[in-house]
Motif scaffolding. Structure first.
Motif, PDB file in Angstrom:
ATOM      1  N   VAL A  96       0.820  -1.209   0.000  1.00  0.00           N
ATOM      2  CA  VAL A  96       0.000   0.000   0.000  1.00  0.00           C
ATOM      3  C   VAL A  96       0.854   1.259   0.000  1.00  0.00           C
ATOM      4  N   VAL A  97       2.028   1.211   0.646  1.00  0.00           N
ATOM      5  CA  VAL A  97       2.920   2.372   0.588  1.00  0.00           C
ATOM      6  C   VAL A  97       3.327   2.635  -0.863  1.00  0.00           C
ATOM      7  N   ARG A  98       3.639   1.581  -1.596  1.00  0.00           N
ATOM      8  CA  ARG A  98       4.097   1.739  -2.978  1.00  0.00           C
ATOM      9  C   ARG A  98       2.959   2.057  -3.934  1.00  0.00           C
ATOM     10  N   GLN A  99       1.730   1.827  -3.497  1.00  0.00           N
ATOM     11  CA  GLN A  99       0.569   2.202  -4.311  1.00  0.00           C
ATOM     12  C   GLN A  99       0.026   3.573  -3.915  1.00  0.00           C
ATOM     13  N   ASN A 100       0.791   4.293  -3.116  1.00  0.00           N
ATOM     14  CA  ASN A 100       0.469   5.668  -2.725  1.00  0.00           C
ATOM     15  C   ASN A 100      -0.785   5.775  -1.873  1.00  0.00           C
ATOM     16  N   HIS A 101      -1.064   4.726  -1.085  1.00  0.00           N
ATOM     17  CA  HIS A 101      -2.047   4.901  -0.027  1.00  0.00           C
ATOM     18  C   HIS A 101      -1.470   5.838   1.029  1.00  0.00           C
ATOM     19  N   CYS A 102      -2.334   6.483   1.779  1.00  0.00           N
ATOM     20  CA  CYS A 102      -1.888   7.157   2.988  1.00  0.00           C
ATOM     21  C   CYS A 102      -1.838   6.130   4.111  1.00  0.00           C
ATOM     22  N   VAL A 103      -0.715   6.061   4.806  1.00  0.00           N
ATOM     23  CA  VAL A 103      -0.474   5.012   5.791  1.00  0.00           C
ATOM     24  C   VAL A 103      -0.110   5.651   7.125  1.00  0.00           C
ATOM     25  N   VAL A 104      -0.851   5.297   8.170  1.00  0.00           N
ATOM     26  CA  VAL A 104      -0.543   5.712   9.534  1.00  0.00           C
ATOM     27  C   VAL A 104      -0.355   4.445  10.360  1.00  0.00           C
ATOM     28  N   THR A 105       0.802   4.265  10.947  1.00  0.00           N
ATOM     29  CA  THR A 105       1.048   3.143  11.848  1.00  0.00           C
ATOM     30  C   THR A 105       1.183   3.682  13.266  1.00  0.00           C
ATOM     31  N   VAL A 106       0.370   3.116  14.175  1.00  0.00           N
ATOM     32  CA  VAL A 106       0.341   3.549  15.565  1.00  0.00           C
ATOM     33  C   VAL A 106       0.988   2.460  16.419  1.00  0.00           C
ATOM     34  N   PHE A 107       2.077   2.800  17.099  1.00  0.00           N
ATOM     35  CA  PHE A 107       2.762   1.883  18.010  1.00  0.00           C
ATOM     36  C   PHE A 107       2.298   2.213  19.427  1.00  0.00           C
ATOM     37  N   LEU A 108       1.588   1.269  20.047  1.00  0.00           N
ATOM     38  CA  LEU A 108       1.031   1.548  21.369  1.00  0.00           C
ATOM     39  C   LEU A 108       2.103   1.554  22.448  1.00  0.00           C
ATOM     40  N   THR A 109       3.055   0.637  22.385  1.00  0.00           N
ATOM     41  CA  THR A 109       4.115   0.613  23.391  1.00  0.00           C
ATOM     42  C   THR A 109       5.413   1.125  22.801  1.00  0.00           C
ATOM     43  N   ALA A 110       6.337   1.465  23.703  1.00  0.00           N
ATOM     44  CA  ALA A 110       7.670   1.866  23.265  1.00  0.00           C
ATOM     45  C   ALA A 110       8.522   0.658  22.907  1.00  0.00           C
ATOM     46  N   GLY A 111       8.042  -0.566  23.237  1.00  0.00           N
ATOM     47  CA  GLY A 111       8.869  -1.740  23.004  1.00  0.00           C
ATOM     48  C   GLY A 111      10.148  -1.686  23.814  1.00  0.00           C
ATOM     49  N   ASP A 112      10.054  -1.153  25.038  1.00  0.00           N
ATOM     50  CA  ASP A 112      11.247  -0.791  25.807  1.00  0.00           C
ATOM     51  C   ASP A 112      11.971  -1.968  26.434  1.00  0.00           C
ATOM     52  N   ASN A 113      11.255  -3.046  26.788  1.00  0.00           N
ATOM     53  CA  ASN A 113      11.892  -4.250  27.317  1.00  0.00           C
ATOM     54  C   ASN A 113      12.830  -3.923  28.482  1.00  0.00           C
ATOM     55  N   GLU A 114      12.261  -3.313  29.490  1.00  0.00           N
ATOM     56  CA  GLU A 114      13.057  -2.782  30.601  1.00  0.00           C
ATOM     57  C   GLU A 114      13.928  -3.839  31.270  1.00  0.00           C
ATOM     58  N   TYR A 115      13.351  -4.985  31.596  1.00  0.00           N
ATOM     59  CA  TYR A 115      14.110  -6.004  32.329  1.00  0.00           C
ATOM     60  C   TYR A 115      15.147  -6.688  31.446  1.00  0.00           C
ATOM     61  N   GLY A 116      14.796  -6.945  30.180  1.00  0.00           N
ATOM     62  CA  GLY A 116      15.759  -7.579  29.293  1.00  0.00           C
ATOM     63  C   GLY A 116      16.968  -6.712  29.026  1.00  0.00           C
ATOM     64  N   THR A 117      16.748  -5.419  28.794  1.00  0.00           N
ATOM     65  CA  THR A 117      17.880  -4.527  28.537  1.00  0.00           C
ATOM     66  C   THR A 117      18.747  -4.363  29.775  1.00  0.00           C
TER      67      THR A 117
END
Length: 664
Positions: A96-117
């Motif tokens: 869809v990006v290459r077909q010129n759709h408008c694309v909004v991606t919403v990331f709910l978390t920061a993906g921070d992985n506090e304990y693993g890091t």
């Protein structure tokens, strides 16, 4: 003028973690029982309690797209972590990006992985910022432009949200809510969904606090401002087909997305993408699609030190690595209420078509013999989509199947010979958000009808019976909000039906067989957002149209011999879900099948051809949907339904019970 716009570590370990790719195996499964937050101080930047971005980036009040920027094609993706989109929602996003759709991606978390890091000495605040940088690089690659972004703060539902806009293609926008993921301390995104009302989670950049309802308000505002036509979420109900469970954050994010989608009433499509439970499915992407998906993921992975930890570039993303293996497939969660199509072949056997949850492609099963209760194994007609199929017969008896692809285009496949093999899928173009409807014109040419994303109805017709296709043409009228439906009347003219944006049912007919179209006429009524008109033809050729009312009961209106229409009438008081299925008996009577609110299949039948209606009959059973009803080789109606056990069932007129045959 309005027009249909044509666009050009092992899996078991990863399941425990807050990101999709952390190979650390000793992270506590329950973050609330892990290391205390006091011990994390060395890994937090000195200004971690300040929000430097909100004060340093421009605050913009609107994210609305320019009217002509999107060509009526807007996609919103809602995911838990950075990389979920690239692993489980591609190649759809690339397409869809290459077909010129408008694309909004919403990331709910920061993906921070506090304990693993913490365990490997990585500054987890820098880690989640790097993951966002990786996403920007990946989307720039998909768009084929420089990785240069405008960073701004937009206000959604009163919350200031960090948003990245791709400078060379402003159709592409990434939004970061930066809630804590489940492998972190404090109130995480998952706890906001699962916990009691009133819990408050704080974004990791200290920009916002969120309750569960406030997250939903932001998502609904994003859908509304973006004018989303296609909403993509993760799997709300992941089935463990081979013992592999899904990540709890994936499911929580999917449920957030689904709940927000239910409050977004503009006509649109919802697509659910399967995550970890696609691990043991066959590879279903082409070699070119896989290579492109891997290259996009490697672009992201260069910013994520956990993917190939200790950091050695991205060489670990190779066959046998689960990131690579996920890049070889894409699967969808198929709503069991979706339905399918049932048709009769020229030799008298019935054929049933559905999109399979395990295949994410169109599947066909055919009776072993005319009138038989046995059915052959599934035939996979390939493709990679999640939408309801529509199947119709061409003039020579061969079948044609239509489907809306995930990028909004319409595709068709046809039988090579009646009852035989099938051709490859061919794109008919368009940008639509409806299920296609198909009907033969009086001269035998097949026409397919869709609702474009501009709310208009469009038609595409074969140039000759059984032949190639012409272009799209508009059947101009008011704004529509339902799937179209089409049927030939007694004069040999096609008649169209659709629900308008005002809730009324509208109809229009050809001015002559195989000819142009007259003007749309309102049949009135005030029907709900899920109401789809379904036509049937009386023995004398007059049409009737059936629709589910806002009270869940069946309403009907019929043509008069003078060319007008009678008033709306309610057929008794049975309440049902979904859309009715209309069939014709060989004696000329119409019969309507529905799924009752209790889950049984019920039908109502005319007392005689062209006449009034008998009371409802309850056929029992426990079903998720009625797929279709067609006379078999002996003339008896055969109803096909999908059971709550996910098997298909058939019931033939005169049979006492339902008989099960296959699982989709």
């Amino acid at each position: 003028m309005s027009r249909l716009r044509l666009l050009a570590a092992p899996l078991a370990v990863a399941l425990l973690l807050g990101s999709c790719n952390n190979p650390s195996s000793s992270v506590p499964a329950d973050a609330s029982k892990g290391t205390s937050t006091d011990s994390l101080a060395p890994y937090m930047p000195p200004d971690s309690t300040s929000n430097f971005e909100i004060t340093s980036l421009p605050l913009i009040q609107s994210l609305s797209f320019a009217p002509d920027l999107c060509n009526d094609a807007q996609d919103v993706y809602v995911v838990a972590h950075e990389d979920d989109d690239l692993l489980f929602m591609n190649p759809d996003i690339s397409n869809v990006v290459r077909q010129n759709h408008c694309v909004v991606t919403v990331f709910l978390t920061a993906g921070d992985n506090e304990y693993g890091t913490q365990q490997v000495g990585i500054d987890y605040q820098q880690y989640w910022r790097d993951r966002e940088s990786g996403e920007r690089a990946a989307y720039a690659r998909m768009a084929g432009v420089a990785n240069t972004w405008t960073e701004q703060i937009y206000t959604f539902a009163g919350k200031a949200i960090r948003t990245s806009v791709l400078q060379a293609n402003p159709r592409v926008r990434l939004m970061f809510l930066r809630l804590r993921e489940s492998n972190s301390s404090g109130v995480t995104m998952r706890k906001l969904w699962e916990g009691p009302d009133g819990q408050v989670g704080t974004a990791l950049d200290n920009s916002n606090t969120f309750t569960r309802q406030e997250v939903l308000n932001v998502l609904n505002n994003v859908l509304t401002v973006s004018e989303a036509k296609y909403v993509h979420i993760q799997d709300t109900n992941p089935i463990s087909y081979s013992g592999a469970s899904d990540h709890a954050d994936h499911t929580a994010a999917a449920l957030f997305g689904q709940a927000a989608d239910k409050t977004y009433t503009a006509p649109h499509v919802l697509i659910q993408h399967r995550d970890y439970n696609s691990n043991d499915e066959p590879n279903n992407l082409s070699s070119d699609q896989t290579a492109d998906k891997v290259a996009t993921f490697k672009t992201y992975a260069a910013f994520d030190p956990f993917i190939c930890y200790p950091q050695t570039g991205t060489d670990c993303i190779a066959p046998g690595n689960f990131h690579y293996d996920w890049s070889m497939r894409q699967y969808f969660h198929i709503d069991p209420t979706q339905g399918g199509s049932v048709v009769r072949l020229p030799d008298g056997r019935l054929a049933t078509f559905v999109v399979g949850d395990r295949s994410s492609s169109l599947r066909k099963t055919v009776q072993a013999a005319p009138g038989s209760s046995s059915w052959n194994a599934w035939d996979d007609l390939k493709g990679n989509f999640a939408a309801l199929p529509t199947v119709a017969s061409m003039a020579d008896g061969r079948l044609a199947a239509f489907v809306r692809r995930n990028d909004g285009t319409v595709a068709v496949t046809t039988e090579v010979s009646s009852g035989g093999a099938w051709n490859n899928w061919v794109s008919l173009g368009g940008v639509v958000s409806s299920t296609p409807a198909a009907a033969r014109q009086a001269d035998g040419k097949l026409s397919v009808f869709v609702r474009g994303n501009d709310g208009q109805i469009y038609v595409k017709t074969q140039l000759t019976p059984n032949g190639s296709w012409g272009g799209w043409a508009g059947v101009w009228g008011p704004k529509f909000a339902s799937n179209p439906a089409a049927m030939l009347d007694r004069f040999g003219c096609l008649v169209l039906f659709a629900r308008g944006a005002d809730g009324a049912i509208y109809t229009v007919a050809q001015t002559a067989p195989n000819g142009g179209w007259g003007s749309w006429k309102s049949l009135g009524g005030a029907f709900g957002n899920d109401a789809q008109p379904v036509p049937g033809r009386d023995q004398d050729g007059r049409l009737e149209v059936f629709v589910r009312g806002t009270d869940g009961k069946l309403y009907q209106r019929w043509q008069t011999f003078s060319g007008g229409w009678g008033g709306w009438g309610r057929l008794y008081d049975v309440q049902f879900t979904q859309s009715p299925v209309v069939a014709s008996n060989t004696d000329g009577t119409l019969e309507v099948f529905v799924r009752s609110v209790s889950g049984s299949v019920m039908s109502i039948k005319q007392t005689s051809p062209n006449s009034a209606w008998q009371p409802w009959t309850d056929f029992g059973g426990s079903f998720t949907t009625v797929i279709g009803a067609v006379p078999d080789a002996t003339g008896r109606l055969t109803a096909i339904a999908r059971g709550t056990d996910d098997r298909l069932y058939q019931k033939v007129q005169g049979d006492v019970t339902w008989s099960a045959f296959l699982t989709p």
